[in-house]
Design a protein around this motif. Structure first.
Motif, PDB file in Angstrom:
ATOM      1  N   THR A   1       3.939  10.718   3.043  1.00 17.78           N
ATOM      2  CA  THR A   1       4.404  11.214   4.332  1.00 17.78           C
ATOM      3  C   THR A   1       5.010  12.608   4.163  1.00 17.78           C
ATOM      4  O   THR A   1       5.427  12.986   3.058  1.00 17.78           O
TER       5      THR A   1
ATOM      6  N   ARG B   1      -0.281  16.549   0.307  1.00 14.71           N
ATOM      7  CA  ARG B   1      -0.051  15.126   0.062  1.00 14.71           C
ATOM      8  C   ARG B   1      -0.773  14.671  -1.208  1.00 14.71           C
ATOM      9  O   ARG B   1      -0.209  13.932  -2.029  1.00 14.71           O
TER      10      ARG B   1
ATOM     11  N   ILE C   1      -4.112   7.751   3.181  1.00 12.72           N
ATOM     12  CA  ILE C   1      -3.604   8.770   4.109  1.00 12.72           C
ATOM     13  C   ILE C   1      -4.582   8.877   5.268  1.00 12.72           C
ATOM     14  O   ILE C   1      -5.788   9.039   5.050  1.00 12.72           O
TER      15      ILE C   1
ATOM     16  N   THR D   1       1.472   5.416   0.603  1.00  9.45           N
ATOM     17  CA  THR D   1       1.035   6.549   1.408  1.00  9.45           C
ATOM     18  C   THR D   1       1.901   7.750   1.075  1.00  9.45           C
ATOM     19  O   THR D   1       2.911   7.634   0.364  1.00  9.45           O
TER      20      THR D   1
ATOM     21  N   VAL E   1      -3.481   5.553  -3.070  1.00  8.20           N
ATOM     22  CA  VAL E   1      -2.708   5.954  -1.904  1.00  8.20           C
ATOM     23  C   VAL E   1      -3.668   6.084  -0.729  1.00  8.20           C
ATOM     24  O   VAL E   1      -4.844   6.434  -0.906  1.00  8.20           O
TER      25      VAL E   1
ATOM     26  N   CYS F   1       0.854  -1.186   0.000  1.00 10.73           N
ATOM     27  CA  CYS F   1       0.000   0.000   0.000  1.00 10.73           C
ATOM     28  C   CYS F   1       0.886   1.231   0.000  1.00 10.73           C
ATOM     29  O   CYS F   1       1.952   1.245   0.631  1.00 10.73           O
TER      30      CYS F   1
ATOM     31  N   ALA G   1       0.559   7.521   8.391  1.00 14.02           N
ATOM     32  CA  ALA G   1       0.809   6.267   7.676  1.00 14.02           C
ATOM     33  C   ALA G   1       0.014   5.102   8.253  1.00 14.02           C
ATOM     34  O   ALA G   1       0.124   3.980   7.746  1.00 14.02           O
TER      35      ALA G   1
ATOM     36  N   ALA H   1      -2.325   3.270   5.714  1.00 12.42           N
ATOM     37  CA  ALA H   1      -1.594   2.463   4.736  1.00 12.42           C
ATOM     38  C   ALA H   1      -1.073   1.177   5.370  1.00 12.42           C
ATOM     39  O   ALA H   1      -1.103   0.107   4.747  1.00 12.42           O
TER      40      ALA H   1
END
Length: 469
Positions: A300, A413, A395, A298, A393, A296, A371, A374
């Motif tokens: 950050t 993000r 989040i 994510t 993604v 998966c 995170a 994810a």
């Protein structure tokens, strides 16, 4: 004849040879630096009084102070300039600390060569290596310049003598723990020596308008070695981070009197030296033609910079009574919390008796709660052996009640994920403005998030929003 009264001058006094702490009686352990056997008698301290002296510079209204003297000059390394707030300010003292072998000397030698010019000389003083060893590294990374001067010294007086001879605009001291002053008791690297050496170099830097880069050692706990006063005296404190088995290196600002303290510079270390990475997200991703179960993505935030990272998970049948829980790049406590939430709130009971391995790609460390979603989806995908949809993604922070909480910087993000070609995202409610053409699924709890797995799709799917400019 009356006996003479014992005055304060006749009383013995004791001082720690490491940090200089003074006391009226002997102690086996110094209360200041916690060192054993360093308190010795040296005589009574003299009583001093300070009288008003001559003013060197008259006080001015703040509006009349010339701010051009604090104009930063580029180091030649854009990623380092980003962390410093534009470059090196004349008279500024920067402390760069990091673990052994992380690449501090390589980076600063590259900075020394790129910052040198006809009008700005650079002096590189090494106390850990010989001049020939530094020359070999300079040949390897291409850090040769006629205006870069090199000296190998461990005596403070000799270093100050080099400053008078070279008159540099930039001084690099590698490292401050290797230089000692003969006028101060204690071995090089001790608290008293580090304080004296740093104080002398800071005074020289301010008086000459010379920028100074000091290399500092760290303890086994990761803290900067030496007295805490050192971090208060310098203008900028930088931490050089990175796993020696990975290519990624991060320079993180901890203190900065000339810029922000939430900036991060990304570098890649290889055989030819160290180079800055303006777009490091590619290091943390694995490009595949088809999605794989247990992975998966994510986004950050490292400082103010968004980075797309990949979380991987693997679950196998355990052969021992106590299943293994192994993590790399993730906090073990956060992974354990996600396992508990998935089992209790997500109704996934297959995780308790299986060995679970979770990791990140490229050596990045994910410690922020954003995170969590994810990590949870990667674990659920690995447990069901079902891949997540492509170009997705996730989040969000996951609470113990199973709720998905909002995190900071969602719009930044999403913009970074959209720039890299991702078309779908799982986020908490009310994400704000969404990039055009990107589909965002708002999830309220872990149950809503698990519905993205093809195996468990339901009619009450999470609400999908799409905004266009």
């Amino acid at each position: 004849m009356a006996a003479r009264t014992k005055t304060t001058k006749d009383r013995p006094s004791y001082r720690c040879t490491e940090c200089g702490w003074q006391t009226a009686k002997w102690l086996g352990r110094c209360p200041e630096c916690q060192a054993w056997g360093t308190v010795e008698e040296y005589g009574a301290p003299a009583v001093r009084t300070t009288t008003p002296g001559r003013v060197t510079t008259s006080a001015l209204p703040i509006g009349q102070v010339d701010g051009r003297q604090a104009t930063a000059r580029s180091t030649g390394v854009p990623e380092l300039d980003r962390v410093l707030g534009g470059g090196l300010v004349p008279g500024a003292v920067v402390l760069l600390a990091g673990e052994p072998g992380v690449g501090k000397s390589t980076l600063l030698l590259d900075v020394a060569a790129k910052a040198a010019s006809d009008d700005h000389r650079t002096l590189y003083v090494t106390g850990e290596e010989s001049a020939s060893q530094v020359r070999l590294r300079a040949d390897r990374i291409g850090a040769i310049d006629d205006h870069l001067y090199l000296a190998a010294e461990t005596d403070l007086a000799a270093v100050l003598g080099h400053l008078d001879a070279v008159k540099p605009s930039l001084l690099i001291m590698d490292s401050v723990q290797t230089v000692a002053s003969p006028e101060i008791d204690g071995a090089p690297g001790g608290m008293a020596q580090v304080r004296e050496v740093a104080g002398a170099l800071i005074r020289a830097s301010k008086e000459r308008g010379m920028s100074t880069l000091l290399v500092g050692h760290v303890t086994k706990d990761g803290a900067i070695a030496g007295p805490r006063l050192l971090e208060h005296l310098v203008d900028v404190v930088l931490h050089f981070e990175g796993d020696r088995h990975a290519r990624l290196r991060l320079v993180r600002g901890v203190k900065n009197r000339y810029g922000a303290t939430d900036e991060v510079g990304c570098f890649e270390l290889h055989d030819e030296g160290i180079v800055g990475l303006a777009d490091p997200s590619g290091l943390f991703l694995t490009r595949r033609a088809e999605p794989v179960p247990g992975t998966c993505l994510t986004v950050t935030l490292e400082g103010r910079r968004p980075l797309v990272a990949e979380v991987q998970a693997l679950t196998v049948d355990s052969q021992i009574p106590s299943p293994r829980r192994t993590t790399s790049g993730l906090e073990t406590s956060r992974v354990s919390m996600m396992l508990a939430v998935l089992e209790q709130r997500g109704r996934i009971s297959a995780l308790g008796k299986r060995d679970i391995y979770s990791a990140t790609v490229g050596g990045v460390k994910l410690s922020e709660p954003a995170a969590d979603l994810a990590v949870a989806l990667a674990l659920a995908s690995a447990a069901s052996d079902t891949p997540l949809p492509k170009n997705l993604v996730a989040i969000g922070e996951v609470g113990l009640a199973g709720e998905v909480r909002r995190v900071t910087g969602v719009q930044r993000r999403l913009a970074e994920a959209h720039r890299l070609g991702f078309t779908h995202a799982l986020v908490p409610g009310d994400p704000g403005k969404v990039p055009p053409g990107m589909k965002v699924l708002e999830v309220a709890d872990i149950g809503d998030a698990l519905r993205v797995l093809p195996r468990s799709r339901r009619r009450d799917a999470p609400r999908e929003t799409e905004e266009r400019r």
